[in-house]
Design a protein around this motif. Sequence first.
Motif, PDB file in Angstrom:
ATOM      1  N   ALA B  30      14.687   4.982   6.304  1.00 13.96           N
ATOM      2  CA  ALA B  30      15.966   4.330   5.390  1.00 13.96           C
ATOM      3  C   ALA B  30      17.230   4.170   6.250  1.00 13.96           C
ATOM      4  O   ALA B  30      17.610   2.901   6.089  1.00 13.96           O
ATOM      5  CB  ALA B  30      16.078   5.226   4.198  1.00 13.96           C
ATOM      6  N   LEU B  31      17.594   5.051   7.107  1.00 18.52           N
ATOM      7  CA  LEU B  31      18.726   5.177   7.851  1.00 18.52           C
ATOM      8  C   LEU B  31      18.704   4.109   8.778  1.00 18.52           C
ATOM      9  O   LEU B  31      19.573   3.206   9.128  1.00 18.52           O
ATOM     10  CB  LEU B  31      19.102   6.321   8.563  1.00 18.52           C
ATOM     11  CG  LEU B  31      20.427   6.438   9.366  1.00 18.52           C
ATOM     12  CD1 LEU B  31      21.537   6.492   8.397  1.00 18.52           C
ATOM     13  CD2 LEU B  31      20.296   7.674  10.188  1.00 18.52           C
ATOM     14  N   PHE B 361       3.533   5.735   5.465  1.00 18.10           N
ATOM     15  CA  PHE B 361       3.029   4.586   6.268  1.00 18.10           C
ATOM     16  C   PHE B 361       4.098   3.981   6.802  1.00 18.10           C
ATOM     17  O   PHE B 361       3.992   2.880   7.551  1.00 18.10           O
ATOM     18  CB  PHE B 361       2.244   3.450   5.414  1.00 18.10           C
ATOM     19  CG  PHE B 361       1.093   4.309   4.847  1.00 18.10           C
ATOM     20  CD1 PHE B 361       0.029   4.795   5.802  1.00 18.10           C
ATOM     21  CD2 PHE B 361       0.652   4.543   3.441  1.00 18.10           C
ATOM     22  CE1 PHE B 361      -1.298   5.550   5.443  1.00 18.10           C
ATOM     23  CE2 PHE B 361      -0.465   5.222   3.191  1.00 18.10           C
ATOM     24  CZ  PHE B 361      -1.358   5.584   4.109  1.00 18.10           C
ATOM     25  N   GLN B 362       5.341   4.061   6.151  1.00 16.86           N
ATOM     26  CA  GLN B 362       6.743   3.503   6.886  1.00 16.86           C
ATOM     27  C   GLN B 362       6.687   3.569   8.461  1.00 16.86           C
ATOM     28  O   GLN B 362       6.696   2.827   9.281  1.00 16.86           O
ATOM     29  CB  GLN B 362       7.838   3.844   6.225  1.00 16.86           C
ATOM     30  CG  GLN B 362       8.088   3.555   4.753  1.00 16.86           C
ATOM     31  CD  GLN B 362       8.496   2.017   4.612  1.00 16.86           C
ATOM     32  OE1 GLN B 362       8.502   1.374   5.386  1.00 16.86           O
ATOM     33  NE2 GLN B 362       8.692   1.651   3.174  1.00 16.86           N
ATOM     34  N   ASP B 375       7.101  -8.119  14.575  1.00 13.75           N
ATOM     35  CA  ASP B 375       7.863  -7.599  13.634  1.00 13.75           C
ATOM     36  C   ASP B 375       7.542  -7.259  12.363  1.00 13.75           C
ATOM     37  O   ASP B 375       7.131  -8.434  11.585  1.00 13.75           O
ATOM     38  CB  ASP B 375       9.401  -8.124  13.780  1.00 13.75           C
ATOM     39  CG  ASP B 375      10.555  -7.584  13.003  1.00 13.75           C
ATOM     40  OD1 ASP B 375      10.096  -6.575  12.484  1.00 13.75           O
ATOM     41  OD2 ASP B 375      11.350  -8.346  12.980  1.00 13.75           O
ATOM     42  N   VAL B 376       7.229  -6.370  11.796  1.00 11.75           N
ATOM     43  CA  VAL B 376       6.575  -6.016  10.333  1.00 11.75           C
ATOM     44  C   VAL B 376       7.253  -5.193   9.339  1.00 11.75           C
ATOM     45  O   VAL B 376       7.753  -3.961   9.992  1.00 11.75           O
ATOM     46  CB  VAL B 376       4.973  -5.842  10.459  1.00 11.75           C
ATOM     47  CG1 VAL B 376       4.498  -5.634   9.172  1.00 11.75           C
ATOM     48  CG2 VAL B 376       4.496  -6.549  11.456  1.00 11.75           C
ATOM     49  N   LYS B 377       7.484  -5.617   8.212  1.00 15.22           N
ATOM     50  CA  LYS B 377       8.266  -4.703   7.295  1.00 15.22           C
ATOM     51  C   LYS B 377       7.160  -4.283   6.141  1.00 15.22           C
ATOM     52  O   LYS B 377       6.458  -5.298   5.786  1.00 15.22           O
ATOM     53  CB  LYS B 377       9.512  -5.388   6.499  1.00 15.22           C
ATOM     54  CG  LYS B 377      10.552  -5.850   7.516  1.00 15.22           C
ATOM     55  CD  LYS B 377      11.405  -4.337   7.475  1.00 15.22           C
ATOM     56  CE  LYS B 377      12.590  -4.614   8.745  1.00 15.22           C
ATOM     57  NZ  LYS B 377      11.858  -4.253  10.150  1.00 15.22           N
ATOM     58  N   LEU B 378       7.048  -3.313   5.861  1.00 15.78           N
ATOM     59  CA  LEU B 378       6.379  -2.477   4.922  1.00 15.78           C
ATOM     60  C   LEU B 378       7.046  -2.397   3.652  1.00 15.78           C
ATOM     61  O   LEU B 378       8.179  -1.827   3.405  1.00 15.78           O
ATOM     62  CB  LEU B 378       5.713  -1.162   4.902  1.00 15.78           C
ATOM     63  CG  LEU B 378       4.865  -0.579   4.290  1.00 15.78           C
ATOM     64  CD1 LEU B 378       3.433  -1.361   4.264  1.00 15.78           C
ATOM     65  CD2 LEU B 378       4.526   1.083   4.502  1.00 15.78           C
ATOM     66  N   ILE B 429       2.475  -5.675   2.062  1.00 19.74           N
ATOM     67  CA  ILE B 429       2.928  -4.925   0.583  1.00 19.74           C
ATOM     68  C   ILE B 429       1.889  -4.038   0.109  1.00 19.74           C
ATOM     69  O   ILE B 429       0.723  -4.424   0.158  1.00 19.74           O
ATOM     70  CB  ILE B 429       3.106  -6.045  -0.314  1.00 19.74           C
ATOM     71  CG1 ILE B 429       4.329  -7.132  -0.002  1.00 19.74           C
ATOM     72  CG2 ILE B 429       3.420  -5.439  -1.672  1.00 19.74           C
ATOM     73  CD1 ILE B 429       4.513  -8.192  -0.815  1.00 19.74           C
ATOM     74  N   LEU B 430       2.259  -2.852  -0.111  1.00 21.92           N
ATOM     75  CA  LEU B 430       1.380  -1.709  -0.621  1.00 21.92           C
ATOM     76  C   LEU B 430       1.812  -1.662  -2.300  1.00 21.92           C
ATOM     77  O   LEU B 430       3.158  -1.312  -2.270  1.00 21.92           O
ATOM     78  CB  LEU B 430       1.751  -0.385   0.024  1.00 21.92           C
ATOM     79  CG  LEU B 430       0.897   0.025   1.263  1.00 21.92           C
ATOM     80  CD1 LEU B 430       1.194   1.526   1.655  1.00 21.92           C
ATOM     81  CD2 LEU B 430      -0.484   0.201   0.705  1.00 21.92           C
ATOM     82  N   LYS B 431       0.827  -1.972  -2.993  1.00 18.95           N
ATOM     83  CA  LYS B 431       1.179  -1.896  -4.523  1.00 18.95           C
ATOM     84  C   LYS B 431       0.012  -1.140  -5.118  1.00 18.95           C
ATOM     85  O   LYS B 431      -1.016  -1.089  -4.929  1.00 18.95           O
ATOM     86  CB  LYS B 431       1.135  -3.517  -4.801  1.00 18.95           C
ATOM     87  CG  LYS B 431       1.785  -3.489  -6.392  1.00 18.95           C
ATOM     88  CD  LYS B 431       1.696  -4.911  -6.816  1.00 18.95           C
ATOM     89  CE  LYS B 431       1.553  -4.924  -8.214  1.00 18.95           C
ATOM     90  NZ  LYS B 431       1.315  -6.427  -8.786  1.00 18.95           N
TER      91      LYS B 431
END
Lengths: 170, 670
Positions: B30-31, B361-362, B375-378, B429-431
């Motif tokens: 998060a930081l 998983f982050q 470059d991938v954002k979860l 996206i993990l939902k």
Amino acid sequence: MNNTETASVNQYLTFMLGEETFAANVIYIREVLGVLPVTKVPRTPEFILGVVNVRGNVVPVIDMRLKFDMPAQETTADSAVIVMEIYFDDEPVTVGALVDAVNEVLEIEKDKIEEPPKIGMRISNEIIEGIGKREDKFIIILDMNRLFAPDELAIAQKDHRDKETNERFS
Amino acid sequence: MDDAYKEKLAAAFREECADILSELEISLLALERNPEDILLISKIFRALHTIKGSGAMAGFNDISSFTHSMESIYDLVRNNKLPVTKHLIDITLKAGDYIEKLLNTPGTTGEKEFGDTILTEFKKITGGIYPDAEKKPEEKEKVLSPPKNSLNSSADKEKLSVFKVFKIEFKPPENIFLRGINPLNMIDELKDLGHIECRAYTDKIPDFADINPELCYISWDITLTTDKNLNALKDVFIFIEDDSELNISVVKEKQKDLNITADKNPTGRLLKGSDSSKKKVIPKRTEKPASIRVSSDKLDNLVNLVGELIISQARLDRISRENEIPGLRTVSEEIENLTAELRENTMKLRMIPIGDTFDRFQRLVRDLSNELHKDVKLKTIGGNTELDKNIMEHLHDPLVHLIRNCMDHGIEPPEQRKNAGKPETGSIILKASYSGAYVLIEVSDDGAGMDLKKLKESAVKKGIIPEENKLSETEIYDLIFEPGFSTAGRITGLSGRGVGMDIVKRVIDSLDGSIMISTEKGKGTTITLKIPLTLAIIEGLLIRVGDRYFIIPLSAVKECFEYTGNTTFTEKKNILSLRGSLLPYISLRKFFDIRGNPPEFQQMVVTQVSDSLIGYIVDEVEGQYQTVIKSLGRIYRDLEGISGATILGDGTVALILDVLKLAQLAEQPA
């Protein structure tokens, strides 16, 4: 199952199927029960009778007669279910084996056990650990881990399924 | 301390530390996104501090000292002396891994090198600041006090060159004379810095007879007004600050109190350390709702006992029905209600939010992004969704496989994405969401999607399907679950070996779940896992065919009605018309080959599984039944149509129908 353990115990539980005496090493045996109400599981090989409730656990039971291609027979007061812990696919499972009667626990010295004869046996050699001899009687010692050899089970199920496929949805 | 107690302490620490480490990881990630977030930095600092403190207490000295170095770094970060960089996060994450290793394999020396490289990296980052860090732990109570910045930054010095009043409490070590130092010289030096007022304390001087003239018994309180900064003050005491009791604070300043203890006495530090760790723990506790830690064995045991209770209750119910004993029926019903409630509450105990699993998983996505240069954002949605803990444990590996697949096969390299007119940053996206007695977990990416043609070609080439095979779209997608199937052109360390998806399928199957795939070429892929909320105890509908009893999961049952088998229904093979729509059905008697003749009036139980309705013809619907699920065991693992067993009130075993599988079988052409 490791072999050293098997080798160290030479006590065997003997049981009857028809006229023949069989034996299983006591290390497999958990307990011997009377005949229990069996729930048939559909679409499984004939020799697997079904499942029973052993103190809250669901345990599959096989009919040793059918397993060895002997004619099926009504259970009697002597009939018993031998509850065993064996290795199936390298993992321990609890199974029951329905036999005509349970005799006794015997000690059979290792040097009294011979290799099974190559021919003339009704039962596949693979499941026989050896032939013990006692007072002029032969005792067929079974390798219980081979009872549910995965390949054997799979083939049996497949055959059974193929046979049924056409009838199922009619 | 006896060994058992030590071991208990160590075990408690291991658990605590593992929790903190995973929290730490989440905070770090998060930081990385919000490098300015002072709350996060403080949280990280607190986490490290707790590990350090508890570690030392539990005898994990290697962890404690290692964490101490990390703590020093984050103190610098907290005091704005060190910027948050990706590199810093990288190393800290690695350091977290290292602590975890130390935690699980204490005493291993092989990892020492790894730890040392991390420390070296830390030192590199901090440059000259790091050596100073040795005395940082004592300063941790202070929040961002600018004078401290001046310690290292000359730029700050100018800003702060206003007159300040320092209060200095100075008690030199007794043996100061033996070292050839005269404390008065120091006071003279201070005099040079500004105006001083000095008071000497002589109360420690013993009676004349007892005086050792070689020792110093005097201490001083000095008030110094100066435009010099703290560093200059400290330089005066530089040679003896390690042994002296030295307390410097700012008296007249707009900034908060500055209170640097240069006390290097190890005992003193230890006391302070434990003191402040206590202070830290209390606010942390209040952040979370009150809870206690219970070992999962105890929980499993409780669930088993409740299971046994339900079976006993079923027996009681049966006896009360068979025997007309006054009052027995009422008691039996009361107990039935109580056990139902007890069951529900017990099952709730095992439910944990899926968010914790998601958060893990982050890190995976971050690491894979670096590795694959994508470059991938979860993004995670629905982290509050709760699932049985035992199921959750099984979900981790399949989700890892799915996410890896997204990263490796799904998301395209940045250039390719750019050319396709997509944002260069891919997104996964993990939902999680509830759907009746199930939880749906979606893993979706905005990548390339799957290519039907390519899938099929690959399957033919690998001999999984014959060439002339005509497969429906869904069937082709299902191919990816075949062992040995992979369309990835190259084999990477991540995927492409064709293992993974078949494992995913096997695990999900074993959980009585199902997998759905939807994909659009060029747009992305969504894989949905449907997982039952719990596997231990469910509500079931007990039905009878001949002398056999079966359970249908109540969550799947839509309605029951009498089936007369006559021609009021337009019957055609195994489909009948129900209120204008077609209902495929299975006669359980025929399907399971049960002997005997059906009764005159049979019952139809209609179930709904993933949008499709299937009917089952049974002899009798016995009623609702709390079903304690027992596994049929490995012997029956290839069995289709039965998902498990339960024990009825009379002690016999009833089989639980696998409605999902049966629905699939029924949909196949007859």
